[in-house]
Enzyme design. Structure first.
Site, PDB file in Angstrom:
ATOM      1  N   GLY A 174       0.819  -1.199   0.000  1.00 26.10           N
ATOM      2  CA  GLY A 174       0.000   0.000   0.000  1.00 26.10           C
ATOM      3  C   GLY A 174       0.855   1.252   0.000  1.00 26.10           C
ATOM      4  N   ARG A 175       0.254   2.355   0.451  1.00 23.66           N
ATOM      5  CA  ARG A 175       0.927   3.661   0.375  1.00 23.66           C
ATOM      6  C   ARG A 175       2.279   3.672   1.095  1.00 23.66           C
ATOM      7  NH1 ARG A 175      -4.581   5.141   1.298  1.00 23.66           N
ATOM      8  NH2 ARG A 175      -5.434   6.601  -0.239  1.00 23.66           N
ATOM      9  N   ILE A 176       2.317   3.128   2.308  1.00 23.21           N
ATOM     10  CA  ILE A 176       3.544   3.195   3.100  1.00 23.21           C
ATOM     11  C   ILE A 176       4.635   2.336   2.484  1.00 23.21           C
ATOM     12  CG2 ILE A 176       4.551   2.563   5.326  1.00 23.21           C
ATOM     13  CD1 ILE A 176       1.833   3.486   6.580  1.00 23.21           C
ATOM     14  N   THR A 228       6.433  -2.720  11.076  1.00 19.24           N
ATOM     15  CA  THR A 228       5.878  -1.419  11.461  1.00 19.24           C
ATOM     16  C   THR A 228       4.386  -1.370  11.160  1.00 19.24           C
ATOM     17  OG1 THR A 228       6.513  -0.509   9.301  1.00 19.24           O
ATOM     18  CG2 THR A 228       8.049  -0.139  11.136  1.00 19.24           C
ATOM     19  N   ARG A 239       1.133  -4.134  11.992  1.00 23.35           N
ATOM     20  CA  ARG A 239       0.342  -4.551  13.148  1.00 23.35           C
ATOM     21  C   ARG A 239       1.009  -5.771  13.781  1.00 23.35           C
ATOM     22  NH1 ARG A 239      -1.187  -0.255  13.082  1.00 23.35           N
ATOM     23  NH2 ARG A 239      -3.294   0.611  12.923  1.00 23.35           N
ATOM     24  N   GLU A 298       0.722  -4.930  23.551  1.00 22.48           N
ATOM     25  CA  GLU A 298       1.432  -3.684  23.831  1.00 22.48           C
ATOM     26  C   GLU A 298       0.841  -3.008  25.075  1.00 22.48           C
ATOM     27  OE1 GLU A 298       1.133  -1.327  20.278  1.00 22.48           O
ATOM     28  OE2 GLU A 298       2.107  -2.840  19.026  1.00 22.48           O
ATOM     29  N   HIS A 338       5.706   1.367  19.363  1.00 17.18           N
ATOM     30  CA  HIS A 338       4.651   1.731  18.415  1.00 17.18           C
ATOM     31  C   HIS A 338       4.725   3.240  18.103  1.00 17.18           C
ATOM     32  CE1 HIS A 338       0.433   0.351  16.921  1.00 17.18           C
ATOM     33  NE2 HIS A 338       0.941   1.288  16.128  1.00 17.18           N
ATOM     34  N   ALA A 339       5.893   3.651  17.661  1.00 20.47           N
ATOM     35  CA  ALA A 339       6.175   5.077  17.454  1.00 20.47           C
ATOM     36  C   ALA A 339       6.387   5.458  16.004  1.00 20.47           C
ATOM     37  CB  ALA A 339       7.422   5.466  18.257  1.00 20.47           C
ATOM     38  N   ALA A 340       6.324   4.494  15.084  1.00 22.41           N
ATOM     39  CA  ALA A 340       6.677   4.775  13.695  1.00 22.41           C
ATOM     40  C   ALA A 340       5.796   5.844  13.068  1.00 22.41           C
ATOM     41  CB  ALA A 340       6.619   3.492  12.864  1.00 22.41           C
TER      42      ALA A 340
END
Length: 330
Positions: free
Chosen positions: A154-156, A234, A236, A265, A284-286
């Site tokens: 996808g986009r990322i 990065t 799920r 988490e 979970h900071a990306a």
């Protein structure tokens, strides 16, 4: 006239200023609460017309218990906190923000790839313990010419693809929903999951969490990987079977992992991943940058505002709900 009430079911931000800037001018009342369970939401948000949601569960039970509810907008790309079929059945719009952190997450994925490849964290920790010796990092291999496998495109992942090509990596893509013509635009080869696992030197996971992708990567898949390969996530956490990953790392099936997300988490203090020198783990900071947070919060609030103003939200997820509602298109 009673103002429509919009509740933020849960949030980690110091205030709700961006949400207020969108919702207060259209006459809505914005109320921040901190809910963790279905019961919390039902009790605290019973007169909600709109919900903005982070982690609290927006289940069928919740939505059936909120008779005025018209829209649920979630902070982020994923909508796994929302029961989408139930929302559609009940005529409730579900919205997300699919385009707010493409650079941040792709940068972070690349940072984890480089940190794993160059063993940056390992050497940093050794130097701080008084060990000035590069040999603790052996072996390190040149990145140029190595294969990067992208799970979901996808986009990322597409944004990451451009960055990876710039440093000389070859691209393999597994995504059953992406045509070969799209992969070719990024000079990437569309392959099966099995081929990607066997041929990649680095694997970057970007798949959304669905029934189809939960534990997509488990023991069988990890055993297909090269012993010299690293896996980065990065996307799920539950897309990778964490017990299988721990076993793979402990038994040397793969070289290491870079994780921004995990199954539970935050991790428990006894999670073996926290003790492994070949694992780089982040909280979970990306997604985060100052700019991305402002964009995320503003666009999430807009998704609610659009419905309150009589429109389908720009980022409507459950598109089948259109058959049940008389809203205008933007």
């Amino acid at each position: 006239m009673t103002k429509p009430k919009v509740y933020v079911t849960d949030y980690e931000f110091p205030n709700l200023k961006f949400e207020e800037e969108v919702l207060l001018p259209i006459g809505a009342e914005l109320i921040g609460v901190q809910c963790k369970t279905e019961e919390d939401i039902i009790e605290k948000c019973k007169d909600a017309v709109g919900l903005i949601n982070q982690y609290a569960p927006i289940s069928r039970k919740v939505m059936e218990s909120l008779p005025n509810l018209k829209v649920v907008a979630r902070y982020g790309v994923g909508v796994n906190t929302i029961d989408l079929p139930a929302a559609t059945d009940l005529g409730i719009c579900a919205a997300n923000v699919p385009d707010y952190c493409m650079d941040e997450v792709s940068d972070h994925a690349m940072a984890l790839i480089l940190a794993c490849a160059r063993k940056v964290v390992l050497m940093n920790n050794e130097v701080k313990k008084g060990n000035w010796d590069y040999k603790v990092s052996i072996p390190i291999y040149r990145i140029r010419g190595k294969n990067l496998g992208l799970i979901s495109f996808g986009r990322i992942a597409q944004t990451l693809a451009g960055k990876a090509r710039a440093i000389g990596m070859n691209l393999l893509v597994f995504d059953p929903y992406v045509p070969e013509t799209v992969a070719k635009q990024y000079d990437a080869k569309l392959v099966s999951l099995e081929e990607l696992l066997r041929e990649s030197d680095f694997i970057s996971v970007h798949a959304p969490l669905t029934a189809e992708t939960e534990h997509l990567i488990s023991e069988k898949e990890l055993q297909m990987m090269k012993k010299s390969a690293f896996i980065v996530n990065t996307g799920r956490g539950p897309v990778i079977d964490e017990k299988a990953l721990i076993k793979a790392l402990q038994e040397g099936w793969i070289a290491g992992a870079g994780l921004d997300v995990i199954e539970v988490e935050p991790p428990t203090a006894d999670n073996p991943l926290l003790k492994m020198d070949n694992v780089v783990i982040n909280p979970h900071a990306a997604w985060y940058s100052i700019e991305a947070e402002a964009e995320l919060r503003t666009k999430t609030a807009r998704g609610v505002a659009e419905v309150l103003q009589g429109y389908f939200p720009k980022y409507l997820v459950n598109r089948d709900v259109k058959a049940k509602l008389q809203l205008k298109e933007l």
